[in-house]
Design an enzyme around this catalytic site. Structure first.
Site: not given
Length: 375
Positions: A169, A335, A259, A166
């Site tokens: 990010e 994350e 991410h 992504h």
């Protein structure tokens, strides 16, 4: 007064620019999709003027809940980034800031440009410990690079790390910079011990097209790469297709997918408890990895994160699920927050590029902690 975004990763649309205290803007959607949240633009001609910048379509973005307790970042030189007063009200994201110079940049998170990416790849190769290879082309014709670090012998453990599926990010590539910096340091004992027994395969940016285009979540065709791992195609997701082909060639003993999360203000890991082959061995490996990571970095925590899938309920189109199931290996999604890290807050900088970089350095420790148990 002028606002522009025609540069690497720029994204904004100007609605109204008549008054300093009522600058009206919108975030442009990713090409071919409805995803929107990443913004990055330059304001000129407003030095020492109290400015109010309103992103009118914030409520229509992909993760509107992510705007709560969020602070935008700003920079005068695109090197030093700091948080600025931001509020979410009446469905708009509102930035209140008085620039102290005639040119200032605002962004969703500290950017990581394509030029930085190319420099990172070049510096890694210059270490003498890293080989750079081309996996294939993206849809826009950019190179998809793989960094290989290690002896590449059959007995080596095969550790894969990918980032920025992504593109918005950007903390993911800051993480990779720190990870590579430590792994390629010949004076670092942990790095040397790892490279004695493992070969690392690192894709610093899985989505360079989306990165340059200023996308939040998709590639040039509007495809979310982290929903393509079960059936990737050269037409929609060549980035995943090429990486999968190489993984089948090398094998995988440990996989990390890096991410950022728009909503949760924490650093956390998501495992693959829901895959059909998840067993006691993988559960024990997960627990051991988490314990070593807790010791390696106080920025990491285990109390907050995603809801754990029930056995057999994993979404097999996600990288962590597909890789873990295909290769029977330990696999995690890491994350990091777009907001501040709530368990170690920093009022001036929040979570930023340097903290992501330091987390990348720390990641070598839990990898070393499980190394002897990966096979």
């Amino acid at each position: 007064m002028k606002i522009s975004s025609l540069f690497d990763a720029g994204n904004i649309e100007v609605v109204s620019l008549d008054r300093y205290d009522d600058i009206q803007l919108k975030i442009r959607k990713d090409n071919g999709s409805d995803f929107a949240q990443w913004f990055y633009f330059r304001l000129q001609g407003a030095a020492y003027q109290p400015c109010t910048l309103k992103i009118l379509n914030a409520h229509e973005c992909a993760y509107p809940e992510g705007w709560h307790d969020y602070q935008a970042v700003a920079s005068y030189d695109r090197v030093s980034w700091f948080r600025v007063q931001t509020r979410y009200e009446d469905d708009a994201l509102v930035i209140d800031h008085t620039p102290l110079a005639g040119s200032v940049y605002y962004a969703y998170f500290e950017p990581y440009s394509y030029e930085q990416h190319l420099n990172l790849v070049g510096q890694a190769q210059g270490s003498g410990l890293c080989q750079v290879s081309d996996l294939g082309n993206t849809l826009d014709g950019r190179d998809l690079e793989l960094l290989t670090i290690g002896h590449e012998v059959e007995s080596d453990l095969k550790i894969w790390v990918i980032a920025r599926q992504h593109p918005g990010e950007t903390m993911a590539e800051w993480f990779i910079e720190g990870f590579l910096s430590r792994l390629l340091d010949p004076q670092d004992a942990t790095a040397r011990a790892l490279l004695d027994r493992a070969t690392f395969y690192v894709v610093p940016n899985m989505n360079p097209d989306g990165s340059v285009r200023g996308h939040l979540r998709t590639n040039a065709a509007g495809t979310n790469l982290n929903r393509e791992w079960q059936t990737p195609s050269l037409e929609k997701s060549p980035e995943v297709y090429h990486v999968e082909q190489k993984m089948r060639e090398t094998g995988v003993d440990l996989f990390l997918d890096i991410h950022g999360d728009e909503t949760l203000p924490y650093v956390f890991l998501a495992g693959n408890e829901g895959i059909p082959s998840f067993d006691a061995r993988l559960a024990e490996l997960q627990q051991r990895f988490r314990q070593h990571f807790l010791l390696a970095s106080p920025d990491y925590q285990t109390e907050h994160g995603y809801e754990i899938d029930q056995f057999g309920d994993a979404n097999m189109t996600l990288a962590t699920s597909w890789v873990g199931e295909t290769f029977g290996c330990l696999a995690f999604t890491l994350e990091m927050p777009f907001k501040d890290n709530a368990n170690l807050p920093d009022d001036d900088y929040g979570w930023n590029g340097q903290r992501s970089l330091r987390l990348g350095e720390a990641m070598l420790t839990p990898i070393y902690g499980v190394l002897s148990n990966l096979r």
